[in-house]
Design a protein around this motif. Structure first.
Motif, PDB file in Angstrom:
ATOM      1  N   GLY A 103      91.342   8.585  17.849  1.00 38.22           N
ATOM      2  CA  GLY A 103      90.720   7.323  18.261  1.00 38.22           C
ATOM      3  C   GLY A 103      90.981   6.922  19.692  1.00 38.22           C
ATOM      4  O   GLY A 103      90.775   5.758  20.054  1.00 38.22           O
ATOM      5  N   LYS A 104      91.407   7.871  20.530  1.00 43.02           N
ATOM      6  CA  LYS A 104      91.699   7.536  21.937  1.00 43.02           C
ATOM      7  C   LYS A 104      90.455   7.018  22.651  1.00 43.02           C
ATOM      8  O   LYS A 104      90.517   6.032  23.390  1.00 43.02           O
ATOM      9  CB  LYS A 104      92.236   8.766  22.679  1.00 43.02           C
ATOM     10  N   THR A 105      89.319   7.696  22.425  1.00 43.01           N
ATOM     11  CA  THR A 105      88.080   7.297  23.107  1.00 43.01           C
ATOM     12  C   THR A 105      87.678   5.888  22.706  1.00 43.01           C
ATOM     13  O   THR A 105      87.289   5.075  23.556  1.00 43.01           O
ATOM     14  CB  THR A 105      86.954   8.287  22.775  1.00 43.01           C
ATOM     15  N   ASP A 117      84.206  14.200  29.551  1.00 40.19           N
ATOM     16  CA  ASP A 117      83.748  15.513  29.111  1.00 40.19           C
ATOM     17  C   ASP A 117      83.958  15.631  27.603  1.00 40.19           C
ATOM     18  O   ASP A 117      85.040  15.994  27.148  1.00 40.19           O
ATOM     19  CB  ASP A 117      84.516  16.622  29.840  1.00 40.19           C
ATOM     20  N   PRO A 118      82.923  15.294  26.805  1.00 40.15           N
ATOM     21  CA  PRO A 118      81.588  14.828  27.197  1.00 40.15           C
ATOM     22  C   PRO A 118      81.531  13.302  27.191  1.00 40.15           C
ATOM     23  O   PRO A 118      82.511  12.642  26.811  1.00 40.15           O
ATOM     24  CB  PRO A 118      80.715  15.403  26.087  1.00 40.15           C
ATOM     25  N   VAL A 145      87.775  -0.490  38.417  1.00 35.03           N
ATOM     26  CA  VAL A 145      88.379   0.172  37.263  1.00 35.03           C
ATOM     27  C   VAL A 145      87.854   1.605  37.183  1.00 35.03           C
ATOM     28  O   VAL A 145      86.660   1.842  37.355  1.00 35.03           O
ATOM     29  CB  VAL A 145      88.052  -0.577  35.956  1.00 35.03           C
ATOM     30  N   ILE A 146      88.763   2.546  36.923  1.00 37.89           N
ATOM     31  CA  ILE A 146      88.404   3.964  36.792  1.00 37.89           C
ATOM     32  C   ILE A 146      88.927   4.454  35.451  1.00 37.89           C
ATOM     33  O   ILE A 146      90.048   4.135  35.056  1.00 37.89           O
ATOM     34  CB  ILE A 146      89.016   4.811  37.930  1.00 37.89           C
ATOM     35  N   MET A 147      88.101   5.223  34.739  1.00 36.79           N
ATOM     36  CA  MET A 147      88.553   5.847  33.490  1.00 36.79           C
ATOM     37  C   MET A 147      88.370   7.353  33.581  1.00 36.79           C
ATOM     38  O   MET A 147      87.302   7.834  33.944  1.00 36.79           O
ATOM     39  CB  MET A 147      87.782   5.303  32.289  1.00 36.79           C
ATOM     40  N   ILE A 148      89.441   8.106  33.271  1.00 34.40           N
ATOM     41  CA  ILE A 148      89.427   9.558  33.318  1.00 34.40           C
ATOM     42  C   ILE A 148      89.514  10.081  31.893  1.00 34.40           C
ATOM     43  O   ILE A 148      90.451   9.747  31.156  1.00 34.40           O
ATOM     44  CB  ILE A 148      90.613  10.101  34.149  1.00 34.40           C
ATOM     45  N   GLY A 149      88.537  10.893  31.502  1.00 36.91           N
ATOM     46  CA  GLY A 149      88.497  11.395  30.138  1.00 36.91           C
ATOM     47  C   GLY A 149      89.773  12.091  29.712  1.00 36.91           C
ATOM     48  O   GLY A 149      90.258  11.902  28.604  1.00 36.91           O
ATOM     49  N   LEU A 195      92.674  -0.100  38.932  1.00 34.87           N
ATOM     50  CA  LEU A 195      93.144  -0.027  37.557  1.00 34.87           C
ATOM     51  C   LEU A 195      92.591   1.262  36.964  1.00 34.87           C
ATOM     52  O   LEU A 195      91.373   1.436  36.858  1.00 34.87           O
ATOM     53  CB  LEU A 195      92.656  -1.241  36.764  1.00 34.87           C
ATOM     54  N   VAL A 196      93.482   2.183  36.600  1.00 39.93           N
ATOM     55  CA  VAL A 196      93.072   3.526  36.174  1.00 39.93           C
ATOM     56  C   VAL A 196      93.496   3.747  34.720  1.00 39.93           C
ATOM     57  O   VAL A 196      94.650   3.510  34.355  1.00 39.93           O
ATOM     58  CB  VAL A 196      93.705   4.615  37.074  1.00 39.93           C
ATOM     59  N   PHE A 197      92.548   4.209  33.906  1.00 39.98           N
ATOM     60  CA  PHE A 197      92.821   4.574  32.517  1.00 39.98           C
ATOM     61  C   PHE A 197      92.613   6.074  32.358  1.00 39.98           C
ATOM     62  O   PHE A 197      91.714   6.653  32.960  1.00 39.98           O
ATOM     63  CB  PHE A 197      91.883   3.838  31.554  1.00 39.98           C
ATOM     64  N   ALA A 198      93.430   6.704  31.527  1.00 37.57           N
ATOM     65  CA  ALA A 198      93.293   8.146  31.307  1.00 37.57           C
ATOM     66  C   ALA A 198      93.904   8.513  29.970  1.00 37.57           C
ATOM     67  O   ALA A 198      94.705   7.757  29.400  1.00 37.57           O
ATOM     68  CB  ALA A 198      93.966   8.929  32.433  1.00 37.57           C
ATOM     69  N   THR A 199      93.523   9.679  29.450  1.00 42.27           N
ATOM     70  CA  THR A 199      94.139  10.202  28.234  1.00 42.27           C
ATOM     71  C   THR A 199      94.953  11.445  28.559  1.00 42.27           C
ATOM     72  O   THR A 199      94.659  12.168  29.508  1.00 42.27           O
ATOM     73  CB  THR A 199      93.090  10.562  27.162  1.00 42.27           C
ATOM     74  N   VAL A 200      95.999  11.651  27.772  1.00 36.57           N
ATOM     75  CA  VAL A 200      96.854  12.831  27.888  1.00 36.57           C
ATOM     76  C   VAL A 200      97.168  13.290  26.459  1.00 36.57           C
ATOM     77  O   VAL A 200      97.380  12.466  25.572  1.00 36.57           O
ATOM     78  CB  VAL A 200      98.179  12.516  28.627  1.00 36.57           C
ATOM     79  N   HIS A 201      97.186  14.604  26.243  1.00 39.33           N
ATOM     80  CA  HIS A 201      97.475  15.121  24.902  1.00 39.33           C
ATOM     81  C   HIS A 201      98.981  15.328  24.744  1.00 39.33           C
ATOM     82  O   HIS A 201      99.532  16.362  25.116  1.00 39.33           O
ATOM     83  CB  HIS A 201      96.725  16.430  24.664  1.00 39.33           C
TER      84      HIS A 201
END
Length: 749
Positions: A381-383, A405-406, A441-445, A465-471
């Protein structure tokens, strides 16, 4: 009729008899409200076009309702479009949710029925003037109706529909069902088209298999597969598989070829189950049909392919399906991810956060800059979490850019970029261009490499303000992961403001869940419950009923572990402490681990013990508190830390500054390296102190209890190893010094 002059601030209305004859004129004078309707204002200002206005007006004439509500539900305008327009260009004072907190006597001046009919809410009463928030303050009829109901002077301001509805729920105590009704539009019967659901898959499969046998005489394999893929039974079968999945709320479809059969499995609420077994003879036709629908090469069977299907369910519902095809031993495996916008919940308040976690998130996203990371495995549910946060920030005055992506869902007001690595449009390449697009605001997949991480951190440190996901598995390990790929810890400490780790677990069906009678106390204690609470603990298990299709679970709920980077957490990151120490400090600062949140869900009866045990783990603290959080002491110039001959047993570590080592009144060496231990020899041997340690100017040290040395040696060998290495090096250095002095003495004699 359009206005040719700037509109003025609303004039309070009066209701006394002497003024009643001028009421209509007074209303018209109010920013021209009697002349210009909200639809015309929006069209004039370019917020909607003529066709959109006509569609909304036609709908209003047929079904009734306020034009602003219809335009909003048709997604022709944003939630705050009317508020921003009327407050900025037409001088209506804006009223926000924090102002919608009237006194009890003020609330009683306006009944819920009147407030609902006029989409208004009382704010405050000053003398004989009632201040009221309205969604459509330009509607003369509504203002007149409102004034007739309250029989007082009015001061009108503009507010968003959502904020007024929240005020209805909070102050008028309307039910959840009534609250939800505001967000629906009446449906046109003639616009509805029945969705054809396959009722007998067995007959359809037999028909498709028969068609395959009749066409098997074709020698051109590619031509035959293309022909069969467009044959009626195959088309009906593939459509039936897709429609069944969409109507049942399935998230993923798996079509997997094995040696003797073609298996179709669905994923519902995160769990896979077999839906049907198809004959292996139709695998090529089904694969080709899916490829045709998703625009892929039906002749390519050796390489993986990715595509997308767009489906219309009836005339109102559009569904995107992400397709992945992978060559396997017995054919091509197909996985289709269903992206149903109508099922997407991007309301941040409805994701199931703990109250303290939600407040922390609000604090973090309200900051003007910083890096906010969301972690978890695929399908956690990260997205959805990121989209919900972006949706909360998506206002007229905020520029939002995303690189994904995507791109799973597109949102109005957000500029979304799709990664295309084949042409060089990578995450890093897009980010470099983002910084020239003046974003807020920037969001990185996903942060996958050092270059992307570096640009993200630099953007966060330069006012974005930057958002991103990491595994990663949990919040503290995210910091270690970024350090491992090459980001200095001091940069992470100054840029990261929040790390959110999450999981999705299945929710017990509320209609059939049953209480567990025979609780296993040892199992519950191992799970994390305390011994004292287990006797009175109520836990539930799944049973299964028609409402949940016999699964015992219906829907999913999120578990969230939020590590907010407070001052102490920032210091821990900057000091490059191990994960376990960082975790312990974060817990002390208020972080709830995934397991702790899961235990709360069990206590609330939301989920089962098995679900929490399957999706979370107890994090064992490898270091005790006296090592993780020792006393920190500061010394001034020439202050004594250790005195020669004393018998105390504590040992120390230099944090900052420099120290003199004095023996017999003479300085024999210095301690200058941060992280270097001293005083450990007496702690290990029990002998009196062999030297005095004095601060050289100002210094900071950590004090550790010497009586814990046996425990460290027995239970924490890594720490003990480091201590003994320090001792060995110091003894080796002393030996060399003694040898040098003896050698020099021998030469002089």
């Amino acid at each position: 009729m359009a206005m040719n002059r700037p509109l003025k601030k609303p004039i309070p209305l009066r209701t006394d008899a002497a003024k009643s004859t001028s009421l209509r004129a007074t209303v018209r004078d109010q920013s021209g409200a009697g002349k210009t309707k909200i639809g015309e204002i929006l069209s004039k200002e370019g917020q909607i076009n003529h066709n959109q206005l006509k569609h909304a007006v036609d709908y209003q004439q047929k079904h009734g309702g306020m034009l602003s509500h219809i335009l909003l539900r048709l997604r022709y305008i944003e939630e705050d479009t009317i508020l921003n327009l009327l407050s900025r260009s037409y001088n209506y004072p804006p009223i926000r949710s924090q102002q919608l907190n009237p006194e009890k006597d003020v609330l009683q001046l306006l009944s819920y029925e009147t407030a609902k009919a006029n989409m208004a809410f009382p704010v405050s009463l000053k003398e004989e003037t009632l201040r009221v928030a309205m969604v459509e303050p330009t509607d003369t009829a509504l203002v007149e109706s409102l004034q007739a109901a309250v029989k007082r002077n009015l001061s009108i301001g503009v507010c968003t529909e959502k904020e007024i509805l929240e005020a209805f729920k909070t102050h008028y105590k309307i039910s959840d069902e009534e609250y939800k009704q505001y967000f629906d539009l009446a449906k046109d019967d003639e616009d509805e088209e029945a969705v054809k659901v396959v009722e007998d898959f067995g007959s359809l499969v037999s028909e498709a298999e028969g068609e395959i046998e009749m066409q098997s005489v074709r020698e051109d394999v590619e031509e035959k597969e293309a022909f069969l893929a467009n044959d009626a039974p195959i088309i009906k079968l593939v459509n039936g598989i897709l429609v069944k999945a969409i109507t049942d709320g399935i998230s993923d479809i798996h079509i997997e070829p094995f040696e003797h059969s073609l298996q179709v499995r669905y994923r519902l609420d995160g769990a896979l189950f077999r839906s049907m077994n198809l004959p292996i003879t139709i695998k090529s036709a089904i694969t080709s049909r899916v490829k045709i629908l998703s625009g892929l090469d039906i002749a390519e069977r050796r390489l993986p392919q990715d595509g997308r299907i767009k489906m219309n369910i009836g005339k109102k519902k559009n569904v995107d399906i992400r397709v992945s095809i992978l060559p396997t031993l017995f054919g091509e495996s197909i996985v289709m991810r269903i992206l149903d916008r109508s099922q997407l919940n991007v309301d941040l308040t409805r994701l199931g956060f703990e109250l303290d976690t939600f407040k922390s998130i609000q604090r973090c996203i309200s900051r003007p800059y910083g890096l906010l990371l969301v972690t978890g495995p695929t399908g956690s549910g990260k997205t959805t979490t990121l989209y919900s946060i972006l949706n909360a920030l998506n206002t007229e005055d905020t520029k939002i850019l995303t690189v994904e992506d995507p791109v799973e869902f597109n949102f109005r007001g957000i500029n979304q970029v799709l990664v295309r690595e084949k042409i060089g449009l990578t995450f890093a390449a897009a980010l470099r261009s983002f910084l020239r697009q003046d974003p807020d605001v920037i969001m990185i997949g996903e942060i996958r490499d050092l270059e992307t991480a570096e640009i993200a951190i630099k953007a966060a440190m330069t006012g974005h303000l930057v958002f991103a996901t990491v595994h990663t598995n949990d919040a503290p390990s995210t910091i270690s992961r970024l350090v491992d790929i090459g980001i200095p810890s001091y940069m992470l400490a100054s840029s990261v403001t929040m790390v959110l780790s999450q999981r999705l677990i299945r929710r017990l069906c509320p209609k059939c869940k049953v209480e567990v009678d025979n609780k296993d106390a040892e199992e519950l204690e191992a799970l994390g419950f305390s011994k004292d609470e287990i006797p009175d603990l109520k836990i539930y298990r799944p049973k299964g009923c028609a409402a949940c299709n016999g699964a015992g679970y219906k829907g999913r709920v999120g578990l969230y572990e939020l590590m907010e980077v407070t001052d102490d957490v920032e210091k821990a990151i900057n000091a490059n402490l191990p994960e376990d120490q960082l975790r312990k400090i974060s817990i002390r600062e208020g972080m709830l681990t995934l397991r702790d949140v899961g235990l709360n869900k069990i206590r609330e009866g939301v989920t089962s013990v098995e679900e929490v045990a399957r999706n979370t783990a107890i994090t064992k603290e490898s270091l005790p508190d006296y090592l993780v959080n020792p006393n920190i002491e500061e010394y001034q110039d020439r202050e004594v830390i250790i005195r020669e001959g004393n018998t105390d047993k504590d040992f120390f570590m230099l944090v900052k500054g420099a120290l003199y080592v004095v023996k017999g009144g003479k300085i024999i060496s210095q301690i200058v390296q941060p992280g270097e231990y001293f005083g450990e020899m007496s702690a290990v041997t029990g002998d009196p102190r062999s030297a005095t340690i004095i601060s050289n100017k100002r210094s900071t040290v950590k004090r550790y209890p010497g009586d814990k040395i046996p425990d460290i040696i027995e239970n924490h060998p890594n720490v003990a190893k480091h201590l003994f290495e320090v001792m060995a090096n110091r003894l080796n250095h002393a030996d060399r010094q003694i040898y040098r002095l003896l050698t020099e003495k021998g030469r002089s004699e």
